[in-house]
Design a protein around this motif. Sequence first.
Motif, PDB file in Angstrom:
ATOM      1  N   TYR A  28       0.858  -1.178   0.000  1.00 50.43           N
ATOM      2  CA  TYR A  28       0.000   0.000   0.000  1.00 50.43           C
ATOM      3  C   TYR A  28       0.899   1.235   0.000  1.00 50.43           C
ATOM      4  O   TYR A  28       2.102   1.138   0.255  1.00 50.43           O
ATOM      5  N   PHE A  29       0.315   2.413  -0.290  1.00 49.03           N
ATOM      6  CA  PHE A  29       1.067   3.639  -0.067  1.00 49.03           C
ATOM      7  C   PHE A  29       1.234   3.800   1.439  1.00 49.03           C
ATOM      8  O   PHE A  29       0.435   3.325   2.244  1.00 49.03           O
ATOM      9  N   TRP A  30       2.312   4.509   1.823  1.00 51.27           N
ATOM     10  CA  TRP A  30       2.626   4.670   3.239  1.00 51.27           C
ATOM     11  C   TRP A  30       1.425   5.175   4.031  1.00 51.27           C
ATOM     12  O   TRP A  30       0.752   6.133   3.649  1.00 51.27           O
ATOM     13  N   GLY A  31       1.170   4.517   5.151  1.00 51.09           N
ATOM     14  CA  GLY A  31       0.090   4.914   6.042  1.00 51.09           C
ATOM     15  C   GLY A  31      -1.259   4.335   5.693  1.00 51.09           C
ATOM     16  O   GLY A  31      -2.231   4.536   6.416  1.00 51.09           O
ATOM     17  N   LYS A  32      -1.349   3.600   4.576  1.00 53.46           N
ATOM     18  CA  LYS A  32      -2.617   3.038   4.137  1.00 53.46           C
ATOM     19  C   LYS A  32      -2.682   1.521   4.278  1.00 53.46           C
ATOM     20  O   LYS A  32      -3.727   0.919   4.037  1.00 53.46           O
ATOM     21  N   GLY A  33      -1.568   0.899   4.639  1.00 48.25           N
ATOM     22  CA  GLY A  33      -1.511  -0.548   4.771  1.00 48.25           C
ATOM     23  C   GLY A  33      -0.069  -1.009   4.760  1.00 48.25           C
ATOM     24  O   GLY A  33       0.860  -0.193   4.683  1.00 48.25           O
ATOM     25  N   PRO A  34       0.168  -2.314   4.820  1.00 47.63           N
ATOM     26  CA  PRO A  34       1.540  -2.830   4.880  1.00 47.63           C
ATOM     27  C   PRO A  34       2.362  -2.476   3.644  1.00 47.63           C
ATOM     28  O   PRO A  34       1.842  -2.400   2.525  1.00 47.63           O
ATOM     29  N   VAL A  35       3.652  -2.275   3.855  1.00 45.56           N
ATOM     30  CA  VAL A  35       4.626  -2.017   2.792  1.00 45.56           C
ATOM     31  C   VAL A  35       5.804  -2.956   3.003  1.00 45.56           C
ATOM     32  O   VAL A  35       6.262  -3.141   4.138  1.00 45.56           O
ATOM     33  N   GLY A  36       6.297  -3.548   1.936  1.00 47.02           N
ATOM     34  CA  GLY A  36       7.439  -4.447   2.043  1.00 47.02           C
ATOM     35  C   GLY A  36       8.754  -3.703   2.121  1.00 47.02           C
ATOM     36  O   GLY A  36       8.836  -2.506   1.814  1.00 47.02           O
ATOM     37  N   PRO A  37       9.825  -4.387   2.498  1.00 43.49           N
ATOM     38  CA  PRO A  37      11.149  -3.756   2.556  1.00 43.49           C
ATOM     39  C   PRO A  37      11.772  -3.664   1.167  1.00 43.49           C
ATOM     40  O   PRO A  37      11.361  -4.366   0.231  1.00 43.49           O
ATOM     41  N   ASP A  38      12.759  -2.791   1.033  1.00 40.51           N
ATOM     42  CA  ASP A  38      13.523  -2.708  -0.211  1.00 40.51           C
ATOM     43  C   ASP A  38      14.255  -4.023  -0.465  1.00 40.51           C
ATOM     44  O   ASP A  38      14.677  -4.708   0.478  1.00 40.51           O
ATOM     45  N   VAL A  39      14.423  -4.342  -1.737  1.00 40.19           N
ATOM     46  CA  VAL A  39      15.259  -5.470  -2.143  1.00 40.19           C
ATOM     47  C   VAL A  39      16.448  -4.888  -2.918  1.00 40.19           C
ATOM     48  O   VAL A  39      16.287  -4.470  -4.070  1.00 40.19           O
ATOM     49  N   PRO A  40      17.632  -4.780  -2.302  1.00 34.24           N
ATOM     50  CA  PRO A  40      18.788  -4.243  -3.027  1.00 34.24           C
ATOM     51  C   PRO A  40      19.076  -5.066  -4.283  1.00 34.24           C
ATOM     52  O   PRO A  40      18.748  -6.259  -4.354  1.00 34.24           O
ATOM     53  N   ALA A  41      19.707  -4.437  -5.255  1.00 30.59           N
ATOM     54  CA  ALA A  41      19.988  -5.115  -6.520  1.00 30.59           C
ATOM     55  C   ALA A  41      20.737  -6.425  -6.311  1.00 30.59           C
ATOM     56  O   ALA A  41      20.452  -7.433  -6.979  1.00 30.59           O
ATOM     57  N   ALA A  42      21.684  -6.431  -5.383  1.00 25.88           N
ATOM     58  CA  ALA A  42      22.496  -7.630  -5.160  1.00 25.88           C
ATOM     59  C   ALA A  42      21.694  -8.771  -4.548  1.00 25.88           C
ATOM     60  O   ALA A  42      22.134  -9.928  -4.591  1.00 25.88           O
TER      61      ALA A  42
END
Length: 537
Positions: A511-525
């Motif tokens: 979701y957009f921030w504050g509207k529901g869960p958000v996953g973590p970044d996945v670095p390129a490596a």
Amino acid sequence: MAVALAVPLGVSVIAAPAQAAGRATLPVFGVRSAGLSEAQTAGLARALGLKQIARGEDGSVRYAAEKSFLSVPTRVTGEGKDEDGQPTTTTVLDVAALKRLRTISEADALRRSAKALGAAKLLPRGAKASARKTTVTAVDRRGRTTVSAALDTAVSYAFTLAGLPYEGPGAKIRVAFDGKGAATSLSFSTRTLAQAGSVEVLTAAEARARCAKAMGPAVRVASATPIYWAPALSTGAQTIEPSFRCAGVDVAGAQAQRVVVPAAVDAPLAAAPEPQEPRGTAGPAAGASKSTQSGPASRAYGRADVGSEGTGVCSGLPYTSNNLNSFNNQFTSRGIPVEFSWRDHNAWEQDFKDPAFGGDDSNWADHVDMTYWQGHGSPTGFSFAGCSSNDDTFLANTEARWGNGDVEWMSLFTCLILAQESGGKRWWQRWGPAFAGLHQINSFHTVSYHSASHGGTYANYMLRSPFLWWNNPMPVRSAWAQASIDDQPASVVWASMGPIGPGGSVNMNDYFWGKGPVGPDVPAASVTGYWYISGAS
């Protein structure tokens, strides 16, 4: 593969094109009514087995099942924080559940939609129904498919007037079904029309000339196709007049967004908005603060924010200003900063290019949580031709490294970016390297149509607040899909993609921030593969 079923014809008031005084004429249609009544809406809900569906003030009807609309099976495996200190929720693809997914056949979906619409006495006369599955695919880093499944089977209706295509957001009937045959989404936005005279229309050569005038010197017109355009019901249009659908390619090789112009001989083109003042002297664009218009120094991490950018009249896209403003206003009205909103000659390629390739995206497109772009595009990038050349006129996929700054979601309202294959390269080969912490690219598999309101519709679906039993905010990719369904003809195929991280982690349900869960970044490596979802508008 899509299949089609002709809906039985009813009594028709449409007429074939006529010839008068050496020039062709086409009918004009008056609007007798727009949208559905409350009684019709209730009848349609009963026929589809839905308890409640939302009817807008303009009579348009929409429904998206909160739990099952475009749902992909995932499992929560952990919690954490991102670079801004925002909470994150790690989810992984439930591959076993994905492999068990089943959908009804296209033929069954066609029968079910015809039966339901017939029971509600809303089966459109003379329309043609077609069905297409919405699909999800996951691949590993080498492009080997790890899972592929259908999420639903969607039926759309195509209309004609006077023997010509009748298309647009005001000529929309679409129903999607899950594997048990239950309706998971509905869009119904139509008018009742009656012929009300006729107009002389341009010749084929004149139509191409009008398209060339509308699209400007940066676009080479490929075709001018006669159609009837159905604007959104909210416009309150009282007549439907013949138009031409303009298609072309810009001088950078990008496919131009389809632009619609009037076909009547004496009809004027839409008035062009004033160009934005040059950077450094510009006042604030709609929704953006004055300090951020003059430079990036005032922006900082640690808060949810967005930016928008797009080529406008200089690239033959007259409604870009309206569209960006509609996107911006949805955020500012909720207190979310719009850090920049560049258009026309202020839209620069270097704003999207990674510093490793001489760009400046770390101060612009990659310095906000979401960037929304409108312009001409291709499977390998998008174009600034006719508007600016800073650093050049085309942002290539090979120059994009997004997410090593701040951006989570790149929203590219343009053509063909996520075409499944082009030039011998698949979607993941072209755009996979752009993911350096980015969560999603939302765009299109096909050519898209120019719009004055897609951005606002998209933003509203992400940000809206619950009211009674409906109006819950949607995940980012679902909001993109629903906005495209609302705004684009059924021939337009929307698409979304993102990375897969260690252990099968994905952020496709963000979701957009504050509207529901958000996953973590996945670095390129850490990227182990990619996911891709697409469906018909």
